[in-house]
Design an enzyme around this catalytic site. Sequence first.
Site, PDB file in Angstrom:
ATOM      1  N   PRO A   1       0.829  -1.218   0.000  1.00 40.38           N
ATOM      2  CA  PRO A   1       0.000   0.000   0.000  1.00 40.38           C
ATOM      3  C   PRO A   1       0.857   1.260   0.000  1.00 40.38           C
ATOM      4  O   PRO A   1       1.864   1.348   0.715  1.00 40.38           O
ATOM      5  CB  PRO A   1      -0.794  -0.130   1.295  1.00 40.38           C
ATOM      6  CG  PRO A   1      -0.934  -1.596   1.473  1.00 40.38           C
ATOM      7  CD  PRO A   1       0.376  -2.176   0.999  1.00 40.38           C
ATOM      8  N   CYS A   2       0.431   2.247  -0.810  1.00 41.26           N
ATOM      9  CA  CYS A   2       1.318   3.370  -1.106  1.00 41.26           C
ATOM     10  C   CYS A   2       0.800   4.719  -0.631  1.00 41.26           C
ATOM     11  O   CYS A   2       1.403   5.741  -0.917  1.00 41.26           O
ATOM     12  CB  CYS A   2       1.560   3.438  -2.609  1.00 41.26           C
ATOM     13  SG  CYS A   2       0.039   3.571  -3.578  1.00 41.26           S
ATOM     14  N   GLN A   3      -0.332   4.766   0.105  1.00 43.15           N
ATOM     15  CA  GLN A   3      -0.877   6.065   0.486  1.00 43.15           C
ATOM     16  C   GLN A   3       0.098   6.897   1.302  1.00 43.15           C
ATOM     17  O   GLN A   3       0.126   8.117   1.205  1.00 43.15           O
ATOM     18  CB  GLN A   3      -2.191   5.888   1.272  1.00 43.15           C
ATOM     19  CG  GLN A   3      -3.381   5.483   0.414  1.00 43.15           C
ATOM     20  CD  GLN A   3      -3.484   3.978   0.245  1.00 43.15           C
ATOM     21  OE1 GLN A   3      -2.526   3.247   0.501  1.00 43.15           O
ATOM     22  NE2 GLN A   3      -4.631   3.508  -0.212  1.00 43.15           N
TER      23      GLN A   3
END
Length: 321
Positions: free
Chosen positions: A86-88
């Site tokens: 996940p890259c948020q």
Amino acid sequence: MNSQKTKPRVISTFSGCGGSSCGYKQAGYDVKLAVEMDNHAVETYHANFPDTPIYHGDIHNLSVDKVFEITGIDVGELELFDGSPPCQGFSISGNREFCDPKNQLYNEYIRLLRGLKPKTFVMENVSGMVKGDMKLIFKDILTQLKDSGYDVRAKLMNAMYYDCATSRQRMIFIGVRKDLGIPASHPKPQTRPKTVKECLKGFKSKYPYLKPTTKWVLNNLDKVKPGENFGKIHPKGSYFNNIKINENKPCPTITFQGYGKMIMGNRIMNSDEAALLQSFPPNYKWIGKPSAQWKRIGNSVPPNLMKAIALHIKENILNKI
């Protein structure tokens, strides 16, 4: 590896709704396992790949032995290990909090990588991880991947040069196990950017065409030029995530929070249109309301981008082993 007799095997972690898996399958790979925690993403994935085993749970709880048990693959045998942590926490469109727990999930990917010892790997993330303080995390990821016994190359790739009608730039790590003696490499740009108009030509959405629900945006539709965001004319710079699409260019990056904010003429873009622009096949199955579908699309890897990467690895690395 005889590519004519054996399909290369891949395990996909943080697999989401199946964008990467779709690309791998189109490139002739056999997806042996998907790993995903989000319930809706798993439901969507299963609808499209009913024969692929899914570990539905927290990757922290997935052991290397469990992966071997599910897949029947032993240490060092797997052709490709894939993952999009996940890259948020890295994204320039988010808050970019250095200590965001999401920024540390790459450690779980590396833990499994070291246990599985695949021949190659692909790790995908946002371009924002090489900006500002996030560079420290990027350097740590690169160091750890190299220390795991791999020749590693990291490169920014934009999906619009790989038969995708969205401008979506991503950091792609590709690694090859050092004992194989083959350097890691990336595919070169393959296609010219495809426009929104070209991609959606003749397509009729199955959903109603709706106008923006935000009153200020609706009242100012004619004041924003195609390709500009609404923050440009707002007194306080608000609504900068609301964009009027220029249909004669590739679509801007589709974000997981973008439903209802991407304007085409005087209406919002529908989720099935966004899926096509992201290069999902027209027959891909989407579960739930359009707003929920949009989140899956916005968090996905464009299938055609991953297809190009997968074909490059198969032809230039795996077929030479």
